[in-house]
Design a protein around this motif. Structure first.
Motif, mmCIF file in Angstrom:
data_model
loop_
_atom_site.group_PDB
_atom_site.id
_atom_site.type_symbol
_atom_site.label_atom_id
_atom_site.label_comp_id
_atom_site.label_asym_id
_atom_site.label_seq_id
_atom_site.Cartn_x
_atom_site.Cartn_y
_atom_site.Cartn_z
ATOM 1 N N ALA A 13 0.851 -1.197 0.000
ATOM 2 C CA ALA A 13 0.000 0.000 0.000
ATOM 3 C C ALA A 13 0.882 1.240 0.000
ATOM 4 N N GLY A 14 0.573 2.157 -0.893
ATOM 5 C CA GLY A 14 1.331 3.393 -1.012
ATOM 6 C C GLY A 14 2.552 3.291 -1.917
ATOM 7 N N GLN A 15 2.879 2.077 -2.378
ATOM 8 C CA GLN A 15 4.057 1.870 -3.228
ATOM 9 C C GLN A 15 3.682 1.483 -4.664
ATOM 10 N N GLU A 16 2.416 1.666 -5.020
ATOM 11 C CA GLU A 16 1.936 1.239 -6.336
ATOM 12 C C GLU A 16 2.709 1.910 -7.481
ATOM 13 N N ASP A 17 2.848 3.223 -7.419
ATOM 14 C CA ASP A 17 3.543 3.931 -8.494
ATOM 15 C C ASP A 17 5.038 3.616 -8.497
ATOM 16 N N ALA A 18 5.617 3.432 -7.332
ATOM 17 C CA ALA A 18 7.038 3.092 -7.251
ATOM 18 C C ALA A 18 7.298 1.718 -7.866
ATOM 19 N N LEU A 19 6.400 0.764 -7.612
ATOM 20 C CA LEU A 19 6.565 -0.562 -8.206
ATOM 21 C C LEU A 19 6.362 -0.490 -9.715
ATOM 22 N N ALA A 20 5.385 0.290 -10.153
ATOM 23 C CA ALA A 20 5.174 0.465 -11.597
ATOM 24 C C ALA A 20 6.444 1.019 -12.243
ATOM 25 N N HIS A 21 7.056 2.002 -11.613
ATOM 26 C CA HIS A 21 8.287 2.604 -12.142
ATOM 27 C C HIS A 21 9.416 1.575 -12.180
ATOM 28 N N PHE A 22 9.585 0.815 -11.117
ATOM 29 C CA PHE A 22 10.628 -0.207 -11.079
ATOM 30 C C PHE A 22 10.433 -1.220 -12.196
ATOM 31 N N LEU A 23 9.218 -1.762 -12.319
ATOM 32 C CA LEU A 23 8.960 -2.779 -13.346
ATOM 33 C C LEU A 23 9.194 -2.223 -14.748
ATOM 34 N N ALA A 24 8.763 -0.989 -14.971
ATOM 35 C CA ALA A 24 9.002 -0.357 -16.274
ATOM 36 C C ALA A 24 10.507 -0.169 -16.515
ATOM 37 N N SER A 25 11.253 0.121 -15.455
ATOM 38 C CA SER A 25 12.689 0.374 -15.611
ATOM 39 C C SER A 25 13.474 -0.886 -15.955
ATOM 40 N N ILE A 26 12.975 -2.057 -15.566
ATOM 41 C CA ILE A 26 13.709 -3.287 -15.886
ATOM 42 C C ILE A 26 13.289 -3.875 -17.233
ATOM 43 N N THR A 27 12.241 -3.351 -17.836
ATOM 44 C CA THR A 27 11.790 -3.861 -19.130
ATOM 45 C C THR A 27 12.896 -3.793 -20.181
ATOM 46 N N PRO A 28 13.646 -2.683 -20.323
ATOM 47 C CA PRO A 28 14.736 -2.676 -21.306
ATOM 48 C C PRO A 28 15.830 -3.707 -20.998
ATOM 49 N N LEU A 29 16.064 -3.978 -19.709
ATOM 50 C CA LEU A 29 17.052 -4.993 -19.338
ATOM 51 C C LEU A 29 16.585 -6.373 -19.777
#
Length: 95
Positions: A13-29
């Motif tokens: 809870a409260g980390q939804e956008d942070a997790l979205a950002h993390f997952l998006a950031s590893i997509t190029p990797l």
């Protein structure tokens, strides 16, 4: 034959956008990994804390080897964003 890997992630809870950002950031990797064919990230319309990542790989082994492309310190930081351990499964296409 290519396979699909479907991973499910749930944010604290409260980390939804942070997790979205993390997952998006590893997509190029992921996409830069040997054997990666495609990778898409989805957010549940009814539950903003729930994410799916659908990846297509040449083999399950290629997916498993790709984890080494994500820096360990980045993975360690992300652990604080998950409400539960991520889960995933491999799927074979039906022709």
């Amino acid at each position: 034959m290519a396979i699909a890997r479907i991973g499910e992630f749930r944010a604290l809870a409260g980390q939804e956008d942070a997790l979205a950002h993390f997952l998006a950031s590893i997509t190029p990797l992921i996409l830069g990994s040997e054997g990666a064919l495609s990778c898409q990230l989805f957010r549940d319309r009814d539950d903003a804390a729930r994410f799916l990542m659908i990846e297509h790989w040449e083999t399950p082994e290629a997916h498993q080897a790709s984890v080494k492309n994500i820096p360990p310190d980045l993975l360690q930081q992300a652990r604080g964003l998950f409400a539960a351990a991520p889960v995933g499964s491999y799927f074979d296409p039906i022709d």
